[in-house]
Design a protein around this motif. Sequence first.
Motif, PDB file in Angstrom:
ATOM      1  N   LYS A 208       0.818  -1.221   0.000  1.00  0.00           N
ATOM      2  CA  LYS A 208       0.000   0.000   0.000  1.00  0.00           C
ATOM      3  C   LYS A 208       0.851   1.270   0.000  1.00  0.00           C
ATOM      4  O   LYS A 208       0.352   2.342   0.299  1.00  0.00           O
ATOM      5  N   TRP A 209       2.118   1.167  -0.355  1.00  0.00           N
ATOM      6  CA  TRP A 209       2.952   2.353  -0.471  1.00  0.00           C
ATOM      7  C   TRP A 209       4.135   2.069  -1.391  1.00  0.00           C
ATOM      8  O   TRP A 209       4.509   0.909  -1.611  1.00  0.00           O
ATOM      9  N   ASN A 210       4.702   3.132  -1.935  1.00  0.00           N
ATOM     10  CA  ASN A 210       5.898   3.010  -2.763  1.00  0.00           C
ATOM     11  C   ASN A 210       6.656   4.330  -2.749  1.00  0.00           C
ATOM     12  O   ASN A 210       6.054   5.403  -2.805  1.00  0.00           O
ATOM     13  N   VAL A 211       7.975   4.219  -2.654  1.00  0.00           N
ATOM     14  CA  VAL A 211       8.855   5.381  -2.708  1.00  0.00           C
ATOM     15  C   VAL A 211      10.032   5.041  -3.610  1.00  0.00           C
ATOM     16  O   VAL A 211      10.616   3.957  -3.488  1.00  0.00           O
ATOM     17  N   PHE A 212      10.363   5.934  -4.528  1.00  0.00           N
ATOM     18  CA  PHE A 212      11.551   5.710  -5.359  1.00  0.00           C
ATOM     19  C   PHE A 212      12.216   7.038  -5.676  1.00  0.00           C
ATOM     20  O   PHE A 212      11.594   8.111  -5.642  1.00  0.00           O
ATOM     21  N   VAL A 213      13.510   6.951  -6.000  1.00  0.00           N
ATOM     22  CA  VAL A 213      14.323   8.122  -6.329  1.00  0.00           C
ATOM     23  C   VAL A 213      15.142   7.812  -7.571  1.00  0.00           C
ATOM     24  O   VAL A 213      15.707   6.720  -7.696  1.00  0.00           O
ATOM     25  N   ASN A 214      15.187   8.752  -8.489  1.00  0.00           N
ATOM     26  CA  ASN A 214      16.001   8.639  -9.694  1.00  0.00           C
ATOM     27  C   ASN A 214      17.004   9.786  -9.745  1.00  0.00           C
ATOM     28  O   ASN A 214      16.647  10.948  -9.519  1.00  0.00           O
ATOM     29  N   PHE A 215      18.264   9.449 -10.021  1.00  0.00           N
ATOM     30  CA  PHE A 215      19.311  10.472 -10.143  1.00  0.00           C
ATOM     31  C   PHE A 215      20.068  10.243 -11.441  1.00  0.00           C
ATOM     32  O   PHE A 215      20.457   9.114 -11.759  1.00  0.00           O
ATOM     33  N   GLU A 216      20.276  11.323 -12.188  1.00  0.00           N
ATOM     34  CA  GLU A 216      21.011  11.258 -13.443  1.00  0.00           C
ATOM     35  C   GLU A 216      22.037  12.383 -13.500  1.00  0.00           C
ATOM     36  O   GLU A 216      21.792  13.483 -12.992  1.00  0.00           O
ATOM     37  N   ALA A 217      23.164  12.100 -14.133  1.00  0.00           N
ATOM     38  CA  ALA A 217      24.199  13.112 -14.344  1.00  0.00           C
ATOM     39  C   ALA A 217      24.845  12.866 -15.703  1.00  0.00           C
ATOM     40  O   ALA A 217      25.003  11.706 -16.122  1.00  0.00           O
ATOM     41  N   GLN A 218      25.215  13.948 -16.388  1.00  0.00           N
ATOM     42  CA  GLN A 218      25.863  13.801 -17.687  1.00  0.00           C
ATOM     43  C   GLN A 218      26.859  14.924 -17.923  1.00  0.00           C
ATOM     44  O   GLN A 218      26.754  16.008 -17.334  1.00  0.00           O
ATOM     45  N   LYS A 219      27.812  14.641 -18.800  1.00  0.00           N
ATOM     46  CA  LYS A 219      28.835  15.616 -19.164  1.00  0.00           C
ATOM     47  C   LYS A 219      29.169  15.435 -20.637  1.00  0.00           C
ATOM     48  O   LYS A 219      29.479  14.326 -21.080  1.00  0.00           O
ATOM     49  N   ASN A 220      29.093  16.540 -21.388  1.00  0.00           N
ATOM     50  CA  ASN A 220      29.429  16.532 -22.807  1.00  0.00           C
ATOM     51  C   ASN A 220      30.583  17.491 -23.064  1.00  0.00           C
ATOM     52  O   ASN A 220      30.587  18.620 -22.550  1.00  0.00           O
ATOM     53  N   ASP A 221      31.547  17.056 -23.848  1.00  0.00           N
ATOM     54  CA  ASP A 221      32.671  17.913 -24.193  1.00  0.00           C
ATOM     55  C   ASP A 221      32.292  18.883 -25.309  1.00  0.00           C
ATOM     56  O   ASP A 221      31.485  18.564 -26.188  1.00  0.00           O
ATOM     57  N   GLU A 222      32.898  20.047 -25.277  1.00  0.00           N
ATOM     58  CA  GLU A 222      32.638  21.067 -26.297  1.00  0.00           C
ATOM     59  C   GLU A 222      33.344  20.705 -27.600  1.00  0.00           C
ATOM     60  O   GLU A 222      34.445  20.144 -27.602  1.00  0.00           O
ATOM     61  N   VAL A 223      32.699  21.041 -28.716  1.00  0.00           N
ATOM     62  CA  VAL A 223      33.279  20.823 -30.043  1.00  0.00           C
ATOM     63  C   VAL A 223      33.231  22.142 -30.803  1.00  0.00           C
ATOM     64  O   VAL A 223      32.199  22.803 -30.855  1.00  0.00           O
ATOM     65  N   HIS A 224      34.353  22.536 -31.392  1.00  0.00           N
ATOM     66  CA  HIS A 224      34.420  23.743 -32.215  1.00  0.00           C
ATOM     67  C   HIS A 224      34.388  23.365 -33.698  1.00  0.00           C
ATOM     68  O   HIS A 224      34.815  22.271 -34.083  1.00  0.00           O
ATOM     69  N   TYR A 225      33.906  24.291 -34.495  1.00  0.00           N
ATOM     70  CA  TYR A 225      33.887  24.060 -35.940  1.00  0.00           C
ATOM     71  C   TYR A 225      35.297  23.820 -36.475  1.00  0.00           C
ATOM     72  O   TYR A 225      35.503  23.004 -37.373  1.00  0.00           O
ATOM     73  N   ARG A 226      36.270  24.511 -35.937  1.00  0.00           N
ATOM     74  CA  ARG A 226      37.638  24.392 -36.433  1.00  0.00           C
ATOM     75  C   ARG A 226      38.241  23.014 -36.153  1.00  0.00           C
ATOM     76  O   ARG A 226      39.244  22.637 -36.757  1.00  0.00           O
ATOM     77  N   ASP A 227      37.625  22.265 -35.225  1.00  0.00           N
ATOM     78  CA  ASP A 227      38.133  20.936 -34.886  1.00  0.00           C
ATOM     79  C   ASP A 227      37.617  19.855 -35.830  1.00  0.00           C
ATOM     80  O   ASP A 227      38.140  18.736 -35.827  1.00  0.00           O
ATOM     81  N   LEU A 228      36.580  20.175 -36.605  1.00  0.00           N
ATOM     82  CA  LEU A 228      35.950  19.172 -37.456  1.00  0.00           C
ATOM     83  C   LEU A 228      36.702  19.027 -38.774  1.00  0.00           C
ATOM     84  O   LEU A 228      36.968  20.016 -39.458  1.00  0.00           O
ATOM     85  N   ASP A 229      37.041  17.812 -39.105  1.00  0.00           N
ATOM     86  CA  ASP A 229      37.742  17.534 -40.352  1.00  0.00           C
ATOM     87  C   ASP A 229      36.722  17.229 -41.447  1.00  0.00           C
ATOM     88  O   ASP A 229      36.706  16.153 -42.038  1.00  0.00           O
ATOM     89  N   ARG A 230      35.834  18.195 -41.669  1.00  0.00           N
ATOM     90  CA  ARG A 230      34.809  18.039 -42.702  1.00  0.00           C
ATOM     91  C   ARG A 230      34.731  19.357 -43.466  1.00  0.00           C
ATOM     92  O   ARG A 230      34.445  20.397 -42.904  1.00  0.00           O
ATOM     93  N   GLU A 231      34.969  19.312 -44.727  1.00  0.00           N
ATOM     94  CA  GLU A 231      35.104  20.529 -45.513  1.00  0.00           C
ATOM     95  C   GLU A 231      33.819  21.350 -45.560  1.00  0.00           C
ATOM     96  O   GLU A 231      33.869  22.561 -45.742  1.00  0.00           O
ATOM     97  N   TRP A 232      32.684  20.706 -45.424  1.00  0.00           N
ATOM     98  CA  TRP A 232      31.419  21.412 -45.658  1.00  0.00           C
ATOM     99  C   TRP A 232      30.738  21.892 -44.364  1.00  0.00           C
ATOM    100  O   TRP A 232      29.632  22.399 -44.410  1.00  0.00           O
TER     101      TRP A 232
END
Length: 466
Positions: A208-232
């Motif tokens: 007759k009862w329920n308790v739950f907890v959810n925790f999430e964490a994330q990290k993304n590195d930055e990307v610059h246009y100058r780092d991309l090896d794609r001509e277009w």
Amino acid sequence: MKLNRLSLAIATALATFALPTLAQQNSDPQQLGRVVVTGSNIKRIDAEGANPVLQISKEDISNSGKATLTEYLQSLSLDGQGSLPTGFGNGFAAGATAISLRGLGANATLVLVNGRRLAPYPRADDFQKMFTDLSTIPLEAVERIEVLKDGASAIYGSDALAGVVNIILRRNFTGALGKIEAGRSQDGLGGRVKAAVTVGAGDLAKDKWNVFVNFEAQKNDEVHYRDLDREWIGKGDVRPWGYDAFQTQWTPGWRSGNSASPSVAGHVRDGTTSGAYQLISPCTSALPGVVQPAIAGDQGCSHDVGQFRSFQPSLKGMNLFGRGTVALGGDWEAFAELSYGQNKTGFDVSPLGAHGTIVGPYGLRGYGTGINVPELTLAATHPDNPFGKPVRFRYTFGEFGAQRRTNDVDVARIMVGTKGTAAGWDLDAGLVHSESKLDQTYTLVRTQGVIDAFNNPASATFGYRM
């Protein structure tokens, strides 16, 4: 009389043939539960629903391989023009993400969590479009998503003109579940790490009862246009593909006769309203971002803004969601939800320039043209002024690099409620407190500092060289 007898005979025959089918259906009755469907305030069977509702299960989201709720929703064909992606770093509401159903705009798409509203993002897109930020909603706590593909302003208000996205989180959970994801692009860029933990106890049916907890964490590195090896990708100089790169927003710094844009080499004009511009410093490859070889017809020093800008921002985020439910007897239950989300993004945009036209809450300030303020000119005694009189100039501070912008968003939500049935009526009441806070940091050139450096001989910083 003959017509009446014929009609009676046909009706009797139809009834006779229909009876076996009816008996066969009644022998194995199907129990259909009644649920509240997004876009209606009344419980009904799915087959009764008249509005087009797209049901998305947790398995659908998991099988898609998308790492965030935003990525999944914006991959749907329902999402159109006006949505806000993570990489939209130069917008008014930079750092936030949103969905735009049918291309009518994020401000016309209502986002609900468990059928109730969230606090809007603290800063309106284009200074006028309020919307709900998706980046602070935990993906692993999602049970299903219902998308109403039709307008629902009659029920929810004008912000549901394009439709409704109802994100339904878990109602209960027992046990423990952990998940870790990591990866990067095929170019070795954009590293991403995400971890999630869900812990719960109690069974509504037995305990007759329920308790739950959810925790999430994330990290993304930055990307610059100058780092991309794609001509277009990320190239302001579009000449290799047959286009004219002269006088475009992606290669500023150009000069053509009496017209010029802010340049990393600096432009100065013989006068303030007429006369041709000329370069202050030689245009060499030593200057940051300079387009090489020079664009045909360009008498100035164009630079490629793509060499400064971020393709994807750096991101650090965490989400916490908890829910407790108590069965009160009959079909009544009481519940409480607590959620907290934090999302911090950082990205680079184009370099800063000597103040031109600035628009803000105070109105229009045209420092480069003298609209509503005295025009910012290069003083007659400034070492970069060859004319010996106040003149108009255009300059981009390439030596300072890209303008840096960070957005730190905190979203908190508390809800308590109860639901059940009484006297044939379905009752669902709740009290919600939701708030959203934003801390934005911009790298800027102080207006008074620019005035002192170029137009105030009494200042200690006067004589700053371009």
